[in-house]
Write a protein that holds these residues in place. Structure first.
Motif, PDB file in Angstrom:
ATOM      1  N   LYS A  74      -0.452  10.235  -3.296  1.00 30.40           N
ATOM      2  CA  LYS A  74      -0.316  10.848  -1.983  1.00 30.40           C
ATOM      3  C   LYS A  74      -0.859  12.273  -2.022  1.00 30.40           C
ATOM      4  CE  LYS A  74       3.436   8.490   0.416  1.00 30.40           C
ATOM      5  NZ  LYS A  74       4.776   8.659   1.043  1.00 30.40           N
ATOM      6  N   SER A  75      -1.334  12.741  -0.900  1.00 31.52           N
ATOM      7  CA  SER A  75      -1.967  14.063  -0.851  1.00 31.52           C
ATOM      8  C   SER A  75      -1.009  15.181  -1.236  1.00 31.52           C
ATOM      9  CB  SER A  75      -2.534  14.321   0.548  1.00 31.52           C
ATOM     10  OG  SER A  75      -1.530  14.186   1.534  1.00 31.52           O
ATOM     11  N   ASP A  76       0.314  14.968  -1.088  1.00 35.00           N
ATOM     12  CA  ASP A  76       1.284  15.995  -1.464  1.00 35.00           C
ATOM     13  C   ASP A  76       1.971  15.694  -2.796  1.00 35.00           C
ATOM     14  OD1 ASP A  76       2.771  13.835  -0.697  1.00 35.00           O
ATOM     15  OD2 ASP A  76       4.087  14.928   0.695  1.00 35.00           O
ATOM     16  N   SER A  77       1.417  14.734  -3.568  1.00 33.93           N
ATOM     17  CA  SER A  77       2.022  14.343  -4.843  1.00 33.93           C
ATOM     18  C   SER A  77       1.847  15.436  -5.890  1.00 33.93           C
ATOM     19  CB  SER A  77       1.390  13.054  -5.350  1.00 33.93           C
ATOM     20  OG  SER A  77       1.853  12.727  -6.641  1.00 33.93           O
ATOM     21  N   ASP A  78       2.832  15.537  -6.793  1.00 32.26           N
ATOM     22  CA  ASP A  78       2.744  16.500  -7.900  1.00 32.26           C
ATOM     23  C   ASP A  78       2.248  15.829  -9.185  1.00 32.26           C
ATOM     24  OD1 ASP A  78       4.928  14.944  -8.477  1.00 32.26           O
ATOM     25  OD2 ASP A  78       6.355  16.598  -8.702  1.00 32.26           O
ATOM     26  N   ILE A  79       1.801  14.585  -9.088  1.00 35.03           N
ATOM     27  CA  ILE A  79       1.237  13.901 -10.258  1.00 35.03           C
ATOM     28  C   ILE A  79      -0.162  14.443 -10.509  1.00 35.03           C
ATOM     29  CG2 ILE A  79       0.430  11.689 -11.177  1.00 35.03           C
ATOM     30  CD1 ILE A  79       2.625  10.323  -9.568  1.00 35.03           C
TER      31      ILE A  79
ATOM     32  N   LEU B 214       0.149  -6.198  -7.795  1.00 36.44           N
ATOM     33  CA  LEU B 214       0.105  -6.878  -6.510  1.00 36.44           C
ATOM     34  C   LEU B 214      -1.214  -7.640  -6.386  1.00 36.44           C
ATOM     35  CD1 LEU B 214       1.643  -4.054  -4.280  1.00 36.44           C
ATOM     36  CD2 LEU B 214       2.799  -5.986  -5.378  1.00 36.44           C
ATOM     37  N   SER B 215      -1.362  -8.415  -5.342  1.00 34.18           N
ATOM     38  CA  SER B 215      -2.517  -9.301  -5.236  1.00 34.18           C
ATOM     39  C   SER B 215      -3.783  -8.600  -4.766  1.00 34.18           C
ATOM     40  CB  SER B 215      -2.203 -10.463  -4.288  1.00 34.18           C
ATOM     41  OG  SER B 215      -1.902  -9.990  -2.988  1.00 34.18           O
ATOM     42  N   SER B 216      -3.664  -7.399  -4.187  1.00 37.24           N
ATOM     43  CA  SER B 216      -4.851  -6.693  -3.694  1.00 37.24           C
ATOM     44  C   SER B 216      -4.622  -5.189  -3.709  1.00 37.24           C
ATOM     45  CB  SER B 216      -5.200  -7.145  -2.267  1.00 37.24           C
ATOM     46  OG  SER B 216      -4.226  -6.675  -1.354  1.00 37.24           O
TER      47      SER B 216
ATOM     48  N   GLY C 111       1.837   0.161  -0.322  1.00 37.65           N
ATOM     49  CA  GLY C 111       2.981   0.600  -1.110  1.00 37.65           C
ATOM     50  C   GLY C 111       2.954   2.089  -1.386  1.00 37.65           C
ATOM     51  N   LEU C 112       1.757   2.620  -1.628  1.00 36.52           N
ATOM     52  CA  LEU C 112       1.608   4.054  -1.856  1.00 36.52           C
ATOM     53  C   LEU C 112       1.975   4.832  -0.591  1.00 36.52           C
ATOM     54  CD1 LEU C 112       0.662   6.105  -3.998  1.00 36.52           C
ATOM     55  CD2 LEU C 112      -1.662   5.842  -3.118  1.00 36.52           C
ATOM     56  N   GLN C 113       1.573   4.318   0.544  1.00 39.57           N
ATOM     57  CA  GLN C 113       1.863   4.974   1.813  1.00 39.57           C
ATOM     58  C   GLN C 113       3.359   4.944   2.122  1.00 39.57           C
ATOM     59  OE1 GLN C 113      -0.331   3.342   5.099  1.00 39.57           O
ATOM     60  NE2 GLN C 113      -0.016   5.141   6.379  1.00 39.57           N
TER      61      GLN C 113
ATOM     62  N   SER D 142       6.837   3.019  -2.034  1.00 43.56           N
ATOM     63  CA  SER D 142       7.358   2.061  -3.010  1.00 43.56           C
ATOM     64  C   SER D 142       6.601   2.124  -4.333  1.00 43.56           C
ATOM     65  CB  SER D 142       7.313   0.640  -2.446  1.00 43.56           C
ATOM     66  OG  SER D 142       5.983   0.247  -2.175  1.00 43.56           O
ATOM     67  N   VAL D 143       5.400   2.685  -4.320  1.00 37.76           N
ATOM     68  CA  VAL D 143       4.675   2.985  -5.557  1.00 37.76           C
ATOM     69  C   VAL D 143       4.240   4.444  -5.521  1.00 37.76           C
ATOM     70  CG1 VAL D 143       3.870   0.616  -5.863  1.00 37.76           C
ATOM     71  CG2 VAL D 143       2.414   2.256  -4.690  1.00 37.76           C
ATOM     72  N   ASP D 144       4.070   5.031  -6.700  1.00 36.85           N
ATOM     73  CA  ASP D 144       3.744   6.454  -6.794  1.00 36.85           C
ATOM     74  C   ASP D 144       2.270   6.705  -7.073  1.00 36.85           C
ATOM     75  OD1 ASP D 144       6.541   7.549  -6.656  1.00 36.85           O
ATOM     76  OD2 ASP D 144       6.739   6.259  -8.429  1.00 36.85           O
ATOM     77  N   ALA D 145       1.578   5.716  -7.596  1.00 38.60           N
ATOM     78  CA  ALA D 145       0.166   5.889  -7.927  1.00 38.60           C
ATOM     79  C   ALA D 145      -0.510   4.531  -8.017  1.00 38.60           C
ATOM     80  CB  ALA D 145       0.001   6.637  -9.246  1.00 38.60           C
ATOM     81  N   LEU D 146      -1.795   4.528  -7.760  1.00 38.19           N
ATOM     82  CA  LEU D 146      -2.640   3.340  -7.856  1.00 38.19           C
ATOM     83  C   LEU D 146      -3.767   3.683  -8.812  1.00 38.19           C
ATOM     84  CD1 LEU D 146      -4.093   0.691  -6.962  1.00 38.19           C
ATOM     85  CD2 LEU D 146      -4.815   1.913  -4.898  1.00 38.19           C
TER      86      LEU D 146
END
Length: 282
Positions: free
Chosen positions: A137-142, A178-180, A187-189, A192-196
């Motif tokens: 996400k654009s505001d993620s600290d990763i 996931l399948s796609s 999920g990122l949006q 439910s997930v933190d990174a792709l």
């Protein structure tokens, strides 16, 4: 009796003439399908249909993406206009077979050059150096791989990208398959997930879609080197040489960078300089 003989002879001549015409027609079709020139012929080019920013078949039947732009430019240098191009969907598992069968003249479809693949096909290029990266996400600290420990990391089922991260960088990352990639983005949006993770070019393409603009960013990690090449049937060195010349021209006249900016720019993709033809970054 004399009239009957003449008629029979005429029929025989006519039959031979028709057979010769048919044979001549078949030969022309064979020559046109194997030709690397233009004229009135068509050229079949393999691409992906489902990768935004790279190779995407749009609802109106048109095609868009960086690979499409590269393929179109190369085809032009080979003597083909856009209306002479037939784009053929070539999924990853069928790329080598499609070239061997002659289904397509060449393939531009996020086709990383590897020693294993070079045993089956020849490559022109590379035309892009990509890296495995993270989309967050654009505001993620990763900002680094180890930040994924304890976080949910997504990739598609069967991909080795997320497994590589989990094994070598963040062993405590929670792997979700996931399948796609579209499901991973949803999920990122939602959180439910933190990174792709996958190739940065693929991530940038997805993130550059209108509905996602400004919502995601690339972490900027270089977890692998992916040298995208244009696949050609094994032994067709003449076509490889022509494509390499076309790629060099695309870079020198500015068309390459223009295509990069147009297809990946909205995601803040920091591309590598255009790779030198024949130079593989390990």
């Amino acid at each position: 009796m004399k009239l009957r003989k003449v008629t029979a002879a005429s029929a025989a001549v006519l039959a031979l003439s028709l057979a010769a015409t048919a044979c001549g027609s078949d030969k022309k079709d064979d020559d046109s399908s194997s030709s690397a020139g233009g004229g009135g012929d068509k050229i079949k080019i393999g691409i992906k249909y489902d990768q935004p920013g790279l190779g995407l078949k749009k609802p109106d039947g048109s095609f868009a993406g960086f690979d499409v732009d590269v393929a179109t430019y190369v085809a032009k240098e080979l003597g083909y206009q856009p209306n002479q191009i037939q784009f053929v969907e070539t999924k990853s598992a069928d790329r080598e077979n499609a070239l061997a069968r002659g289904d397509v003249k060449f393939i531009a479809a996020t086709y990383s050059i590897t020693d294993k693949r070079k045993a089956k096909v020849d490559f022109a290029g590379p035309y892009l150096l990509a890296h495995q990266d993270l989309l967050v996400k654009s505001d993620s600290d990763i900002s680094k791989g180890t930040d994924l420990n304890g976080k949910n990391l997504c990739s598609v089922t069967g991909s080795t990208s997320a497994q590589n991260v989990q094994k070598t960088i963040a062993p405590k990352a929670n792997l979700k398959q996931l399948s796609s990639y579209s499901e991973c983005l949803s999920g990122l949006q939602s959180g439910s997930v933190d990174a792709l993770t996958t190739d940065d070019s693929i991530l940038a393409g997805y993130a550059s879609q209108e509905q996602y603009k400004g919502k995601f960013k690339l972490a900027g990690l270089k977890l692998s080197n992916e040298n995208y090449g244009i696949g050609v049937k094994k032994g067709d060195t003449a076509t490889v040489d022509k494509i390499n010349k076309a790629l060099e021209k695309m870079v020198s006249d500015g068309s390459w960078q223009k295509a990069v900016d147009a297809n990946f720019g909205p995601a803040g993709y920091k591309n590598e300089p255009a790779p030198k033809i024949g130079t593989i970054v390990k």
